[in-house]
Design an enzyme around this catalytic site. Structure first.
Site, PDB file in Angstrom:
ATOM      1  N   SER A 132       0.841  -1.189   0.000  1.00  0.00           N
ATOM      2  CA  SER A 132       0.000   0.000   0.000  1.00  0.00           C
ATOM      3  C   SER A 132       0.874   1.236   0.000  1.00  0.00           C
ATOM      4  O   SER A 132       1.688   1.438   0.905  1.00  0.00           O
ATOM      5  CB  SER A 132      -0.901   0.019   1.234  1.00  0.00           C
ATOM      6  OG  SER A 132      -1.514   1.289   1.363  1.00  0.00           O
ATOM      7  N   ASP A 145      -4.868   3.296  -2.031  1.00  0.00           N
ATOM      8  CA  ASP A 145      -6.015   3.566  -1.164  1.00  0.00           C
ATOM      9  C   ASP A 145      -6.563   4.954  -1.466  1.00  0.00           C
ATOM     10  O   ASP A 145      -5.883   5.959  -1.249  1.00  0.00           O
ATOM     11  CB  ASP A 145      -5.592   3.491   0.301  1.00  0.00           C
ATOM     12  CG  ASP A 145      -5.260   2.072   0.737  1.00  0.00           C
ATOM     13  OD1 ASP A 145      -6.157   1.219   0.650  1.00  0.00           O
ATOM     14  OD2 ASP A 145      -4.114   1.828   1.153  1.00  0.00           O
ATOM     15  N   MET A 170     -12.459   3.930  -1.373  1.00  0.00           N
ATOM     16  CA  MET A 170     -13.182   4.151  -0.117  1.00  0.00           C
ATOM     17  C   MET A 170     -13.854   5.514  -0.212  1.00  0.00           C
ATOM     18  O   MET A 170     -13.514   6.466   0.495  1.00  0.00           O
ATOM     19  CB  MET A 170     -12.212   4.070   1.067  1.00  0.00           C
ATOM     20  CG  MET A 170     -11.714   2.658   1.315  1.00  0.00           C
ATOM     21  SD  MET A 170     -10.353   2.571   2.500  1.00  0.00           S
ATOM     22  CE  MET A 170      -8.957   2.833   1.382  1.00  0.00           C
ATOM     23  N   THR A 227       2.826  -0.603   6.248  1.00  0.00           N
ATOM     24  CA  THR A 227       3.909  -0.474   7.229  1.00  0.00           C
ATOM     25  C   THR A 227       4.902  -1.622   7.117  1.00  0.00           C
ATOM     26  O   THR A 227       6.124  -1.409   7.119  1.00  0.00           O
ATOM     27  CB  THR A 227       3.322  -0.430   8.651  1.00  0.00           C
ATOM     28  OG1 THR A 227       2.375   0.639   8.740  1.00  0.00           O
ATOM     29  CG2 THR A 227       4.420  -0.220   9.680  1.00  0.00           C
TER      30      THR A 227
END
Length: 218
Positions: free
Chosen positions: A10, A37, A70, A200
């Site tokens: 991501s 995202d 989203m 992460t």
């Protein structure tokens, strides 16, 4: 049938001042997809990127752009993200009035279509559209922020979806996003996931290739 594990870093955890360079580094490190995202500050709390950023990044890699929308309402933005260079568009059933129509539109644009389930959204939400999908995304955190902890209850949802996908006889990615690290990756894969989104855990420490290998279980 569960497919080989693929890793979709991501870019939410990337250095936004040099995103093109980051994406090239991820491809060199062995990433399979680039997970983008898209948050609107309405459907989820944060605001991230739009079609212009996706378009700017497209020349930097041939990897699949796995774009998680989203946003709500989602339908008015499908064409813009398709034109920007997305390969997969994943939407939430709650983000529009007619999710089947949304999936049909994504397919008509020539893209792969995905549906995403929040932690509180049941797997049965997809019962009547599953065979239309190319990807199912299980959110193992509540969407909107990076760096959250994996919600263990989602493993049961992954297991249920694995069985449902296998019954269709179709090749449908079962992707998991949220709190993925070397430990939770192993658990998600055991439950039936075959695509792991990791922010992460991919970028931490700067050795992207080693991090991606670790997520695969190598």
């Amino acid at each position: 049938m569960q497919q080989p594990v693929r890793i979709a870093p991501s870019i939410l955890s990337a250095d936004f001042a040099r995103l093109g360079e980051e994406i090239r580094a991820l491809e060199a490190a062995g990433a399979d997809y680039i997970h983008i995202d898209v948050m609107d500050g309405h459907f989820v709390p944060n605001i991230t990127v739009g079609p212009m950023v996706v378009k700017a990044l497209r020349p930097h890699t041939r990897l699949t752009f796995d774009v998680h929308l989203m946003i709500s309402p989602v339908d008015p933005m499908l064409d813009a993200f398709a034109e920007a260079g997305a390969d997969i568009l994943t939407v939430h059933p709650e983000a529009g009035p007619h999710v089947h129509r949304t999936i049909q539109r994504i397919k008509a644009l020539g893209l792969r279509a995905g549906a995403s389930l929040n932690p509180g959204t049941p797997a049965k939400m997809l019962d009547y559209i599953l065979e239309e999908l190319d990807l199912v995304l299980v959110m193992s955190v509540n969407p909107g922020f990076g760096g959250q902890s994996f919600i263990d209850s989602q493993l049961r949802k992954i297991e249920a979806l694995r069985k449902s996908i296998d019954k269709t006889g179709k090749t449908i990615d079962l992707e998991v996003d949220g709190g993925i690290d070397a430990v939770t990756a192993t658990r998600a894969i055991a439950a039936g996931a075959d695509v792991l989104v990791a922010g992460t855990a991919t970028f931490k420490g700067g050795d992207y290739a080693a991090n991606i290998a670790r997520l695969r279980g190598n």
